[in-house]
Design a protein around this motif. Structure first.
Motif, PDB file in Angstrom:
ATOM      1  N   GLY A  71       3.163 108.722-114.909  1.00 50.64           N
ATOM      2  CA  GLY A  71       3.560 108.591-116.303  1.00 50.64           C
ATOM      3  C   GLY A  71       2.316 108.596-117.172  1.00 50.64           C
ATOM      4  N   ILE A  72       2.340 107.811-118.254  1.00 50.25           N
ATOM      5  CA  ILE A  72       1.195 107.766-119.162  1.00 50.25           C
ATOM      6  C   ILE A  72       0.513 106.405-119.028  1.00 50.25           C
ATOM      7  CG2 ILE A  72       0.465 107.925-121.582  1.00 50.25           C
ATOM      8  CD1 ILE A  72       1.611 110.562-120.556  1.00 50.25           C
ATOM      9  N   GLY A  73      -0.786 106.423-119.138  1.00 51.33           N
ATOM     10  CA  GLY A  73      -1.578 105.195-119.004  1.00 51.33           C
ATOM     11  C   GLY A  73      -2.839 105.554-118.253  1.00 51.33           C
ATOM     12  N   CYS A  74      -3.764 104.595-118.145  1.00 53.31           N
ATOM     13  CA  CYS A  74      -4.962 104.867-117.334  1.00 53.31           C
ATOM     14  C   CYS A  74      -4.529 105.232-115.922  1.00 53.31           C
ATOM     15  CB  CYS A  74      -5.862 103.641-117.302  1.00 53.31           C
ATOM     16  SG  CYS A  74      -6.544 103.188-118.903  1.00 53.31           S
ATOM     17  N   SER A  75      -3.632 104.434-115.337  1.00 55.82           N
ATOM     18  CA  SER A  75      -3.150 104.714-113.980  1.00 55.82           C
ATOM     19  C   SER A  75      -2.455 106.065-113.928  1.00 55.82           C
ATOM     20  CB  SER A  75      -2.171 103.636-113.532  1.00 55.82           C
ATOM     21  OG  SER A  75      -2.687 102.352-113.783  1.00 55.82           O
ATOM     22  N   GLY A  76      -1.800 106.422-115.008  1.00 60.43           N
ATOM     23  CA  GLY A  76      -1.058 107.677-115.069  1.00 60.43           C
ATOM     24  C   GLY A  76      -1.949 108.906-114.981  1.00 60.43           C
ATOM     25  N   THR A  90       5.891 112.008-119.041  1.00 60.00           N
ATOM     26  CA  THR A  90       5.824 111.225-120.284  1.00 60.00           C
ATOM     27  C   THR A  90       5.921 109.735-119.955  1.00 60.00           C
ATOM     28  OG1 THR A  90       8.178 111.557-120.533  1.00 60.00           O
ATOM     29  CG2 THR A  90       6.735 113.046-121.741  1.00 60.00           C
ATOM     30  N   HIS A  91       5.622 108.914-120.939  1.00 59.38           N
ATOM     31  CA  HIS A  91       5.520 107.470-120.686  1.00 59.38           C
ATOM     32  C   HIS A  91       6.861 106.892-120.243  1.00 59.38           C
ATOM     33  CE1 HIS A  91       3.774 103.622-120.683  1.00 59.38           C
ATOM     34  NE2 HIS A  91       4.209 103.197-121.833  1.00 59.38           N
ATOM     35  N   GLY A  92       6.839 106.259-119.084  1.00 62.24           N
ATOM     36  CA  GLY A  92       8.033 105.594-118.567  1.00 62.24           C
ATOM     37  C   GLY A  92       8.953 106.492-117.772  1.00 62.24           C
ATOM     38  N   SER A 114       1.683 105.162-110.916  1.00 65.83           N
ATOM     39  CA  SER A 114       1.648 104.856-112.340  1.00 65.83           C
ATOM     40  C   SER A 114       1.408 103.373-112.570  1.00 65.83           C
ATOM     41  CB  SER A 114       2.952 105.334-112.991  1.00 65.83           C
ATOM     42  OG  SER A 114       2.669 105.909-114.256  1.00 65.83           O
ATOM     43  N   GLY A 115       1.349 102.991-113.824  1.00 64.18           N
ATOM     44  CA  GLY A 115       0.978 101.621-114.153  1.00 64.18           C
ATOM     45  C   GLY A 115       2.154 100.671-114.237  1.00 64.18           C
ATOM     46  N   ASP A 116       1.818  99.399-114.380  1.00 65.87           N
ATOM     47  CA  ASP A 116       2.831  98.354-114.501  1.00 65.87           C
ATOM     48  C   ASP A 116       3.677  98.549-115.758  1.00 65.87           C
ATOM     49  OD1 ASP A 116      -0.088  97.426-115.113  1.00 65.87           O
ATOM     50  OD2 ASP A 116       1.128  96.382-116.600  1.00 65.87           O
ATOM     51  N   GLY A 117       3.023  98.945-116.855  1.00 65.44           N
ATOM     52  CA  GLY A 117       3.781  99.164-118.088  1.00 65.44           C
ATOM     53  C   GLY A 117       4.702 100.362-117.944  1.00 65.44           C
ATOM     54  N   ASP A 118       4.162 101.434-117.399  1.00 68.07           N
ATOM     55  CA  ASP A 118       4.928 102.661-117.253  1.00 68.07           C
ATOM     56  C   ASP A 118       6.152 102.462-116.360  1.00 68.07           C
ATOM     57  OD1 ASP A 118       4.574 105.680-117.841  1.00 68.07           O
ATOM     58  OD2 ASP A 118       5.153 105.584-115.731  1.00 68.07           O
ATOM     59  N   ILE A 119       5.961 101.749-115.251  1.00 63.37           N
ATOM     60  CA  ILE A 119       7.028 101.632-114.260  1.00 63.37           C
ATOM     61  C   ILE A 119       7.983 100.477-114.571  1.00 63.37           C
ATOM     62  CG2 ILE A 119       7.417 100.943-111.839  1.00 63.37           C
ATOM     63  CD1 ILE A 119       5.158 102.903-111.114  1.00 63.37           C
ATOM     64  N   ALA A 121       8.074  98.444-117.605  1.00 60.01           N
ATOM     65  CA  ALA A 121       8.501  98.154-118.982  1.00 60.01           C
ATOM     66  C   ALA A 121       9.356  99.310-119.476  1.00 60.01           C
ATOM     67  CB  ALA A 121       7.286  97.929-119.877  1.00 60.01           C
ATOM     68  N   ILE A 122       8.714 100.323-120.076  1.00 59.06           N
ATOM     69  CA  ILE A 122       9.491 101.445-120.623  1.00 59.06           C
ATOM     70  C   ILE A 122      10.252 102.183-119.529  1.00 59.06           C
ATOM     71  CG2 ILE A 122       7.456 102.974-120.568  1.00 59.06           C
ATOM     72  CD1 ILE A 122       8.528 104.298-123.123  1.00 59.06           C
ATOM     73  N   GLY A 123       9.724 102.179-118.293  1.00 57.61           N
ATOM     74  CA  GLY A 123      10.403 102.881-117.202  1.00 57.61           C
ATOM     75  C   GLY A 123      11.237 101.967-116.323  1.00 57.61           C
ATOM     76  N   PHE A 145      -2.034  94.144-114.975  1.00 56.32           N
ATOM     77  CA  PHE A 145      -1.542  93.033-115.805  1.00 56.32           C
ATOM     78  C   PHE A 145      -1.575  93.304-117.305  1.00 56.32           C
ATOM     79  CE2 PHE A 145      -3.332  90.658-112.014  1.00 56.32           C
ATOM     80  CZ  PHE A 145      -2.109  90.439-111.413  1.00 56.32           C
ATOM     81  N   ASN A 146      -1.755  94.573-117.690  1.00 61.51           N
ATOM     82  CA  ASN A 146      -1.712  94.857-119.139  1.00 61.51           C
ATOM     83  C   ASN A 146      -1.506  96.346-119.393  1.00 61.51           C
ATOM     84  OD1 ASN A 146      -5.041  95.424-120.455  1.00 61.51           O
ATOM     85  ND2 ASN A 146      -4.432  95.594-118.332  1.00 61.51           N
ATOM     86  N   TYR A 147      -1.225  96.680-120.648  1.00 60.02           N
ATOM     87  CA  TYR A 147      -1.206  98.080-121.079  1.00 60.02           C
ATOM     88  C   TYR A 147      -2.660  98.436-121.374  1.00 60.02           C
ATOM     89  CZ  TYR A 147       3.817  97.603-122.362  1.00 60.02           C
ATOM     90  OH  TYR A 147       5.159  97.404-122.383  1.00 60.02           O
ATOM     91  N   ALA A 148      -3.337  98.981-120.393  1.00 56.74           N
ATOM     92  CA  ALA A 148      -4.767  99.183-120.561  1.00 56.74           C
ATOM     93  C   ALA A 148      -5.077 100.319-121.537  1.00 56.74           C
ATOM     94  CB  ALA A 148      -5.416  99.437-119.206  1.00 56.74           C
TER      95      ALA A 148
END
Ligand SMILES: Cc1ncc(C[n+]2csc(CCOP(=O)(O)OP(=O)(O)O)c2C)c(N)n1
Ligand code: SF4
Ligand code: SF4
Ligand code: SF4
Ligand SMILES: [Mg+2]
Lengths: 301, 101
Positions: A71-76, A90-92, A114-119, A121-123, A145-148
């Motif tokens: 998805g989107i993010g540093c991990s993405g 796209t994000h999530g 992908s990241g914690d936020g991507d997977i 939260a929105i995903g 632990f954050n939306y980096a």
């Protein structure tokens, strides 16, 4: 063949030609023209990508039978550095895209990195429903632990009392316990490691890639630039030392009991590894039983 | 395993050996390889690379046992180890009190 100007010059001056630089053993799996990557010094994401490539090699799967979606993010950014059929969605929506790839290519194993936020939260909805349906996917969630990427906002895994740019007095929401969420939603393989446990992460990825159905691996990784800096936890190396001192391996832990509290012990291990028919197996079984020869299972293009 | 004196069959013992390769321009100086090498083979440089990071140098050539941990833990794909010839350990590597790791 005529010599180039440089060759003539170097022959004449006897300049030693640099030896062909030795290739990194993982180079074939990387888009080397994009390296060095964008991740900060001491960020843990790069180590997880190394473990992914090593896990893929260990799994024995042919590389054209493996896809990666982020998805989107540093991990993405992971998908963009892997020399595989990879897609930066796209994000999530990484799991939603991956579901499409997996259903359209039943002989392919699709991994989501992908990241914690991507997977979560929105995903989050894609996540729980893909787990419920036992989609044939391997999810690698890099939890920092954050939306980096967007500046260190609090997300669904930010521990209570941790500082984030949207929680300057400390987070006061209850965070998700991701392995519990995955198990209770139906995942057949659930593990949690940190990026310090590179060999464990590698083995988990190898196992998840060959396991039919929905696998989930949470990898806790340092984000020195935002999470650690805002919380004055030092560099990524300091967080690696923290994982070393505070990660407790317990494969038999009940996922209900493994919440992560701010800077406390982190229970890691392989918590779930069970067999259950996948979405496609159930679909084919039910429709074949009802429709007989009229039903032709889709086996890929 | 450490001994009080050099074992008599020392010359028959072979340990794996790795050849270390470092791409210093990709290194971001995280120190992970230096910190986690079980044989303390590496140390951070005093010099900087083009991006201004310190990078690892091989401190004890020959002491690498090809465990690959540095390669696995490096977030930058900038250090890797290829299998070298096995070698006979030196006596002081196995004598008690002198073992490093
Ligand atoms: C639909 C949509 N909403 C919001 C964003 C902004 N955005 C980009 S990355 C991101 C969060 C990334 O956090 P995480 O998935 O944990 O990845 P990390 O950067 O921490 O690795 C957000 C909110 C976006 N790109 N698209
Ligand atoms: S901001 Fe954090 S997660 Fe993103 S690359 Fe930098 S250290 Fe890694
Ligand atoms: S392969 Fe192992 S022993 Fe050799 S330098 Fe790397 S971490 Fe040290
Ligand atoms: S682990 Fe990699 S990036 Fe970090 S100091 Fe060693 S070579 Fe450099
Ligand atoms: Mg994150």
């Amino acid at each position: 063949m005529s010599k180039t100007a440089e060759q003539i010059l170097s022959d004449e001056l006897l300049i030693p030609q640099p030896k062909e630089p030795l290739a990194h053993p993982m180079e074939g799996y990387l888009r080397t023209d994009r390296l060095p990557h964008i991740w900060c010094s001491t960020c843990g994401i790069g180590t997880v990508i190394t473990a992914f490539i090593a896990g893929l090699q260990k799994s024995g799967l042919e590389r054209d039978k493996v896809g990666v979606v982020s998805g989107i993010g540093c991990s993405g950014r992971a998908a963009g550095y892997l020399q595989l059929d990879s897609f930066h969605s796209t994000h999530g929506r990484a799991i939603a895209f991956a579901t499409g790839v997996a259903l359209g290519n039943p002989d392919m194993k699709v991994a989501v990195i992908s990241g914690d936020g991507d997977i979560a939260a929105i995903g989050g909805n894609h996540f729980i429903h893909a787990a419920r349906r036992n989609m044939n996917l391997a999810i690698i969630c890099i939890n920092n632990f954050n939306y980096a990427m967007t500046g260190g906002q609090a997300g669904p895994t930010t521990p209570e009392s941790a500082n984030a740019s949207t929680a300057p007095y400390g987070a006061y929401e209850y965070p998700f316990n991701l392995p519990f969420l995955a198990e209770s939603s139906g995942a057949v393989y659930v593990a949690r490691w940190t990026s310090l446990h590179v060999r464990r992460v590698t083995n988990a990825i190898a196992e998840a890639l060959v396991k039919p159905g929905f696998s989930f691996i949470e990898v806790i990784a340092p984000c020195p630039t935002l999470y650690a800096r805002r919380n004055r936890l030092g560099s990524g190396l300091d967080l690696m030392r923290f994982y070393h001192d505070n990660a407790v391996i317990d494969h038999n832990a009940d996922t209900r009991d493994i919440d992560i509290e701010y800077q406390k012990k982190i229970v890691v291990g392989k918590f779930v590894d069970k067999e259950k028919p996948t979405f496609l197996e159930n679909k084919d079984a039910v429709l074949s039983a009802k429709l007989g020869d009229k039903y032709i299972p889709y086996k890929g293009a | 395993m450490a001994y009080w004196r050099a074992p008599l069959d020392l010359k028959k013992v072979e340990v794996p050996h790795g050849d270390i390769h470092i791409n210093i321009e990709h290194c971001k100086g995280c120190n992970f390889c230096v910190e986690y090498c079980p044989r303390e083979v590496l140390e951070m440089s005093v010099e900087f690379n083009r991006k201004g990071y310190h990078y690892p140098n091989v401190l004890k050539e020959g002491a690498c046992v090809n465990c690959n941990l540095c390669e696995m833990i490096c977030p930058e794909f900038s250090i890797f180890v290829l299998e070298g010839k096995t070698r006979h350990p030196e006596a002081d590597e196995v004598i008690k009190g002198k073992e490093k790791s």
